[in-house]
Design an enzyme around this catalytic site. Structure first.
Site, short mmCIF file in Angstrom:
data_model
loop_
_atom_site.label_atom_id
_atom_site.label_comp_id
_atom_site.label_asym_id
_atom_site.label_seq_id
_atom_site.Cartn_x
_atom_site.Cartn_y
_atom_site.Cartn_z
N HIS A 56 0.70 -1.65 -0.11
CA HIS A 56 0.07 0.33 0.25
C HIS A 56 1.19 1.51 -0.28
O HIS A 56 0.45 2.26 -0.68
CB HIS A 56 -0.93 -0.21 1.10
CG HIS A 56 -1.61 1.37 0.71
ND1 HIS A 56 -2.88 1.00 0.44
CD2 HIS A 56 -1.77 2.69 1.91
CE1 HIS A 56 -3.48 2.18 0.43
NE2 HIS A 56 -3.02 3.10 1.54
N CYS B 142 2.03 -4.70 -17.58
CA CYS B 142 1.19 -3.53 -16.62
C CYS B 142 1.19 -3.60 -15.34
O CYS B 142 -0.09 -3.17 -14.58
CB CYS B 142 -0.32 -3.92 -17.85
SG CYS B 142 -1.26 -5.52 -17.13
C1 PEP Z 1 -0.69 -7.89 -12.30
O1 PEP Z 1 -0.60 -8.49 -11.15
O2 PEP Z 1 0.37 -7.35 -12.03
C2 PEP Z 1 -1.62 -7.05 -12.57
C3 PEP Z 1 -1.44 -5.81 -13.25
O3 PEP Z 1 -2.59 -7.19 -12.08
P1 PEP Z 1 -3.38 -7.40 -10.08
O4 PEP Z 1 -2.31 -6.07 -9.86
O5 PEP Z 1 -4.80 -6.80 -10.43
O6 PEP Z 1 -3.79 -8.41 -9.91
#
Ligand code: PEP
Ligand code: MG
Length: 550
Positions: A190, A486
């Protein structure tokens, strides 16, 4: 950052870039109640207890006056009114006059109030956490201690803590807090997410941070993870000037992502709803639209029309640009009450993400129909991807469902090592891949992504993680299809050139991170990126990889 003589710097993981310094202040703990003491002057003691409550009211009002955030102002004013309640003040006075010392009188009066709120149920029962916070603050003042939580001294400082919980940070004032340093936490904690959202330099997993005495002047480098201790004023001023110049240079870079020699790298934004688009100004599109937000706190699945409207709002704002929308990623760290999922011994390894389709195929059908309807009504370039895909068969099944819904572009996230190792096979059946490094780290290192203790394993610079990203990059180049990142790793300006060198064609991140990443890419040629990628891959561990590239 050069390291002149002085106490040895502390080192952690830099999770939000930038350089800032100032005196350290710790998140103050809730003080335990000491043993009761006899009251010799009840009137003076009662005045002391009431004065403590008045000090709490004054502090909350000061915070409300300083905050420009309407919701927060409302919360703080409502809390100040609760502490100013004449019934509460009378109760405190009565307890003291009956022989109880100030801190215990405050504690007893709040206990009665709390029980009444709980008995009333509904809205009042939901306010007991606010009462507990007021009690802790008033008791601290009675004891001559700082009020618990994030300090608000009225000057700029570096906030240190074991870790920051969401509740600690709601009233964190970015005008006063110039940087964050935590002993625990990881790149996806966080603290890290908050720091990037606020544009504050931050270092997590920094051993020794907790032992820094309030007032010690430190200089925090959120890029390298170094925290210099006992920095003199001249050095601090020089660092602040350098940082201002860096920020000006970063802000001056604009336009699409490119390396110094013009190699394009799409810079995209991660969003959870249309309102996040404001901070994503300057993105070439959206690389991850997390759709879970619409499903949170629901007892029933949102209707197709409601979903379509939420998606349309985002697509319409991005007409002509790419929007990668992710289908529902429920389960594990994102439980959704309406799914009534059975208890699983290991939810992160259970029925989450695309795996839900095994039990609830209609969820995906409805969501894809809503996406298709929204896409039809807008001019956005809509790409659809699935979370938590492990095999080619799952990817193929998903791509079929996307195409059946009338949507042309289907892709999958690479979050499971199996998917990274078989990226080439996945690209035979989908149009693009997007690496979720938050989950890919978790599953590669068998380390819970929410664990602070295991933060070092979750570091995106871990060569094993980079090796898997390289597999995906190689497969993308061979297939001539887009492959991007991402997860939070894409927001690290030092790592961005490495990811490009590993073959990534896009990087998607929170809006605030775009400018530093754009500037970092603009400063390197594509050949530089490839060289840095080789250096990072060859390193023995994350720290050495980071150092080699820095
Ligand atoms: C990830 O796992 O890197 C991702 C982008 O998805 P989330 O953080 O929503 O699980
Ligand atoms: Mg994920």
């Amino acid at each position: 950052m050069s390291e002149p003589a002085g106490p040895a710097p502390l080192h952690g993981i830099g999770v939000s870039p930038g350089l800032a310094g100032g005196p350290v202040l710790r998140v103050a703990p809730v003080p335990p109640l000491p043993a009761p003491v006899p009251v010799t002057d009840p009137d003076a003691e009662a005045d002391r207890a009431v004065a403590a409550l008045r000090e709490v009211v004054a502090e909350l009002t000061r915070r409300a006056d300083r905050s420009g955030e309407k919701t927060l102002v409302d919360v703080l004013r409502a809390q100040a009114m609760m502490a100013d309640d004449p019934v509460l003040l009378d109760a405190v006075r009565e307890h003291v006059l009956a022989g109880t010392d100030a801190p215990h009188a405050v504690d007893a009066a709040f206990a009665t109030h709390r029980a009444a709120f709980e008995a009333a149920g509904g809205y009042l029962a939901e306010r007991v956490a606010d009462l507990d916070d007021l009690r802790d603050r008033a008791v601290a003042v009675c004891l001559g201690r700082p009020m618990p939580g994030v300090p608000s001294p009225g000057h700029r400082y570096v906030l240190t803590a074991w870790d920051l919980a969401p509740a600690d940070t709601v009233d964190l004032d970015p005008e006063q807090v110039v940087a964050l340093v935590t002993e625990s936490g990881g790149p996806t904690s966080h603290t890290a997410i908050l720091a990037r959202a606020l544009g504050l330099p931050a270092v997590v997993a920094c051993s020794g941070a907790r032992d820094l005495v309030d007032g010690t002047v430190v200089l925090v480098d959120g890029t390298t993870g170094a925290v210099r201790v006992d920095v003199d004023p001249d050095e601090l001023a020089a660092a602040e000037t350098a940082e201002r110049e860096r920020r000006t240079a970063v802000a001056a870079t604009s336009g699409p992502g490119r390396t110094a020699d013009g190699h394009p790298v799409a810079l995209l934004a991660n969003i959870g709803a249309a309102r996040d688009l404001a901070a994503a100004d300057g993105a070439e599109g959206v690389g991850l639209f997390r759709t879970e937000l619409l499903f949170l706190d629901r007892t029933r699945e949102p209707e197709l029309a409601e979903q379509a409207e939420a998606y349309r709002e985002v697509f319409a704002a991005l007409a002509g640009r790419r929007v990668v929308i992710r289908t529902l990623d429920a389960g594990a760290d994102k439980p959704l009450p309406f799914l009534h999922q059975t208890d699983e011994p290991n939810p992160a390894l259970g029925v989450r993400g695309l795996r839900l389709v095994r039990e609830r195929p209609e969820l995906l059908r409805t969501q894809l129909a809503a996406i298709a309807r929204a896409a039809e009504q807008t001019g956005a370039d809509v790409w659809v991807m699935a979370p938590m895909v492990a095999t080619r068969a799952e990817a193929a099944q998903f791509a079929d469902a996307v195409h059946e819904a009338g949507l042309p572009k289907a892709g999958v996230m690479v979050e499971v090592p199996a998917a990274a190792l078989r990226a080439g096979q996945l690209l035979e059946v989908v149009d693009f891949l997007s690496i979720g490094t938050n989950d890919l780290s978790q599953y590669t290192f068998a380390a819970d992504r929410q664990s602070g203790v295991l933060a070092e394993l979750l570091d995106p610079w871990q060569p094993a993680l980079l090796r898997l990203i390289a597999e995906v990059g190689t497969a993308g180049r061979a297939a001539g299809k887009p492959v991007g990142v991402c997860g939070e790793a894409a927001a690290d300006p030092l790592l961005a050139p490495v990811l490009v060198g590993l073959g990534m064609t896009s990087l998607s991140m929170s809006g605030r991170s775009l400018a530093p990443v754009r500037a970092a890419l603009a400063a390197r040629t594509y050949a530089d990126c490839e060289r840095l990628a080789r250096l990072a891959l060859a390193a023995d561990d994350a720290e050495r990889a980071r150092k080699a590239v820095a």
